[in-house]
Structure formats: C-alpha cells, structure tokens
Design an enzyme around this catalytic site. Structure first.
Site: not given
Ligand SMILES: NC(=O)C1=CN([C@@H]2O[C@H](COP(=O)(O)OP(=O)(O)OC[C@H]3O[C@@H](n4cnc5c(N)ncnc54)[C@H](O)[C@@H]3O)[C@@H](O)[C@H]2O)C=CC1
Ligand SMILES: C[C@H](CCCC(C)(C)O)[C@H]1CC[C@H]2[C@@H]3[C@H](O)CC4=CC(=O)CC[C@]4(C)[C@H]3CC[C@]12C
Length: 369
Positions: A159, A163
C-alpha cells in the site's frame, strides 16, 4: 452578465467519489463550490445516496467505472476542467494481492494523468497519504513534522509503495502539455489517518467493544502519538486546492501538502476513545495489557495463518506486522503550508468534528451490518 456567469461554470470529476473520503468531497463540492456546473462521480461501486443529489441545481452524473480501464477513465475525464482523484485501494490487511493494489493505485493514477493529457484537462488534485513518508520500516518517529522534514522513507508494504509511486507520477506530470497546448497543473494532498462519518474501522472497533461487553483493551502505549484529521476538513482542503490550482498554478503546481486540522495528538486507541467513550465503551489499562514481544508474535502468527489459509479462506485480521508497526510508531504533522499556499483553514473545529463522529458511530454501530 448572465453569459459570463454561465461561462464560469466548471465540470468537476471525482474518482472514488462513493468512498469514505470521496462522498465527503462530493457533498462538499455541492455545498461550497459556487462555480460548479456539473459534478461527475466515478466509482467502481456507485452508492444509492447519489440519487438524492441529482435533484439539486448542479448536474450530478454518476459513472460506474474502473480506474484500471484507461478507456473508461478517458471517457469520464473528457470535458472536465478539474479532476480530484481519490479512488484507491486502501488495504493494509492483506485482503487484496500486491499486484491488485499496484494496478489500482499506480496504473489507475497513470490512467487518470494520461486521460487529462489526452483530453485537455488541466487541473488534477491527487489524494496521496502520509504513508508516502512513513512510518518507515525502522519505526523512526515522525514528530510534529512538515512537508520539508527530513525522514528516511523506506517502504516494503504494497500500500505505501503504491501510494509513493502514484504520488511521484502525479508530481512529475505537473507542467506536461495537455491537448490544446496548455500545461497540466497537479498537486498531492497527504492525509494522516482520517476519521469521521463513514470510517469503517472506527465502526468495527465500536462493534467489537460492544461484543466484549463494553470493554476495549489497550495494546499500544499511550505515549505513541498519531496525527489524525477529520474527513470534512480533508474534503474541504481538496475543494480549496482544486479551486485555487488555476490562480496559483506557479506556487501550487507539483507541490505536496499534508492534510491537518485541530484534532489532538494522541495514541491511536486514546484518540478513538474520544468517540467510543461517549458511546459507552471503556479502554482497559493505563499501559498495554500484553507485552510488546507477544503482540509481535501474534502479528507474525496472523501473517503466517493468512498465508497458510489463503487457498481456502481469506483471513485478514486488523493485527499484522505492518499495522502493529504503524500503530506503534509516532507520526504527527505540524505544518501551515496549505494555509500559506491556498488559504486553507479547517472548516470544522475539533469539537464539531468530534460531535459529528460520535453521532455517526452511535447510529452506525446500532444499525444492521
Ligand atoms: N482512510 C484513510 O485514513 C486515508 C486514506 N487515504 C487515501 O484517500 C483515498 C480514499 O480513501 P478512503 O475513502 O479511505 O477509501 P475507500 O475505500 O472508502 O474509498 C475508495 C473508493 O475508491 C473506489 N475504488 C477502488 N478501486 C477502484 C477502481 N479500480 N476504480 C474505481 N474506483 C475504485 C472504491 O470503490 C471506493 O469507493 C485513497 O486514495 C486513500 O489512499 C489517504 C490517507 C488516509
Ligand atoms: C488497524 C490499525 C490499528 C490496530 C492496531 C492493533 C491491532 C494493535 O490494535 C491502525 C493503526 C494506524 C492505522 C493507519 C494509519 O491511520 C495511517 C493510514 C493511512 C492510509 O493512507 C490508509 C490507512 C492507514 C494505513 C491506517 C490503517 C489502520 C491502522 C494501521
């Protein structure tokens, strides 16, 4: 006058617009982008909630498509002024293969860039991640860091590798000539761990706590701090960055910005308790209940079981060597770069973000799966 107002209307495309973050970006654009004329929502899985948006003044076009299919992306991008590319495969649990993660996150991003170049779309905002920087495999803390902080970024997990590669593609594409002869302007936003309405891991922790009679057990020392950011503020930063890219192309083009707000720095578990506590859960232990070596052993065991069981069943628990390393390493951001470059200020205060998240956890935790 009516003509010039008409001429200013813009077409936006949000990839991944039905995901956790994507839905907030879509709703934020509709609420806060006055120049929006058409909003295209592109996702592999379209949400039923999109239907209710179609009755408003802005034309909302739902496009079911896959970012790994170049022709589908090109068709969606054609005629758009701005692309916000949030689609991605967020998997740190081993649910998807490394090849699939690479295909969606890297090739998908390449397809978006090439579609912009071919069709003449000039403005691209990419949702990157803090994981592009770290935590690294050595467990070095990143304490109150900013975009210029020196840090040894070493990635092995698919992952963060994907990214980092995708972010590089986006930044290198800045300045490329698009169809029509003008330059492409790109920037990348790097959220830390996002929380808020729609955060599935938070909901899962809540349900797990309910199953355990209202208790959660501390696994990580309270001294390990994580920077977290509210989803509404992440969405707002995307909307502002997309809006300002044209006017401030020279300053913003090719730049990265951490996503930040006023959320307090806390350990992952203590931060979650800000929401789960008011929902009736308790975190047991001022210190971790299990010694760290035992967690390392259990994480390795989970990885082994995942590998052994893969031909039969998908075994993908939260605890694995990678998630343990991330959870156990301080990663906090302190910066004002987005404020300086494009005037970003968080739209939601910490109190507001907290209240909204608590209400959502309560509702989501008690509703059916
Ligand atoms: N959730 C988090 O804490 C963080 C997320 N991100 C980034 O933010 C973005 C959004 O993440 P989330 O909303 O958390 O994830 P999510 O899984 O809820 O949303 C991702 C969306 O992309 C769509 N998707 C996945 N594969 C696809 C494909 N092949 N074609 C078209 N659509 C597709 C999914 O259907 C989903 O709706 C991602 O790029 C992720 O890397 C970055 C930092 C932290
Ligand atoms: C799942 C983890 C917490 C469980 C730990 C346990 C089993 C010891 O209780 C999450 C801890 C930190 C999270 C990640 C972090 O917030 C940064 C992220 C950034 C992204 O772009 C995607 C998600 C994630 C990697 C997020 C995923 C869950 C954790 C590893």
């Amino acid at each position: 006058m009516a003509d010039s107002a008409q001429a200013q209307k813009l077409v936006y495309l949000v990839t991944g617009g039905c995901g956790f973050l994507g839905e907030h970006v879509v709703r934020m654009l509709l609420q806060r982008e006055p120049r929006l004329g058409e909003l295209r929502v592109f996702d592999r899985h379209l949400g039923p909630w999109l239907e209710e948006l179609k009755t408003g003044p802005v034309r909302v076009t739902a496009i079911q498509g896959d970012v790994t299919e170049a022709h589908e992306v090109a068709a969606a991008v054609a005629g758009a002024h701005v692309v916000i590319h949030t689609a991605g495969l967020v998997d740190v649990f081993g649910r998807a293969s490394p090849e699939t993660i690479h295909e969606v996150n890297v090739q998908g991003t390449r397809n978006v860039i090439e579609a912009c170049v071919q069709t003449g779309t000039r403005f691209l905002v990419y949702t990157s991640s803090m994981e592009v920087v770290g935590p690294n495999t050595k467990g070095h803390p990143f304490y109150r860091g900013n975009e210029d902080t020196l840090y040894e970024a070493v990635h092995r997990h698919p992952y963060p590798c994907s990214k980092a590669l995708a972010e590089r593609l986006v930044l290198e594409a800045n300045g490329r000539e698009v169809h029509g002869g003008l330059p492409l302007v790109t920037c990348a936003l790097r959220p830390t761990g996002i929380y808020g309405e729609g955060h599935q891991i938070m909901r899962d922790f809540y349900r797990q706590g309910l199953r355990l009679g209202g208790w959660l057990f501390r696994a990580i020392p309270a001294s390990v701090e994580h920077g977290r950011v509210y989803v509404g503020n992440v969405a707002w930063m995307h909307v502002l960055a997309a809006r300002e890219l044209e006017r401030r192309a020279a300053l913003m083009g090719g730049q990265v910005y951490f996503c930040y707000d006023g959320s307090p720095y806390k350990s992952y578990e203590d931060f979650n308790m800000e929401f789960l506590g008011p929902c009736g859960l308790q975190l047991v232990g001022a210190r971790p209940l299990l010694p760290y070596w035992l967690l390392v052993f259990l994480a390795a065991l989970n990885a082994l079981l995942q590998w052994l069981l893969r031909p039969l069943v998908l075994y993908a628990p939260l605890l694995n060597p990678y998630t343990l390393a991330v959870a156990n390493t301080t990663f906090t951001v302190s910066t004002n770069k987005a404020q300086r470059h494009f005037g970003y200020e968080p739209l939601f205060s910490w109190e507001d973000s907290r209240t909204r998240t608590i209400l959502w956890v309560q509702a989501a935790g008690s509703s059916a799966q």
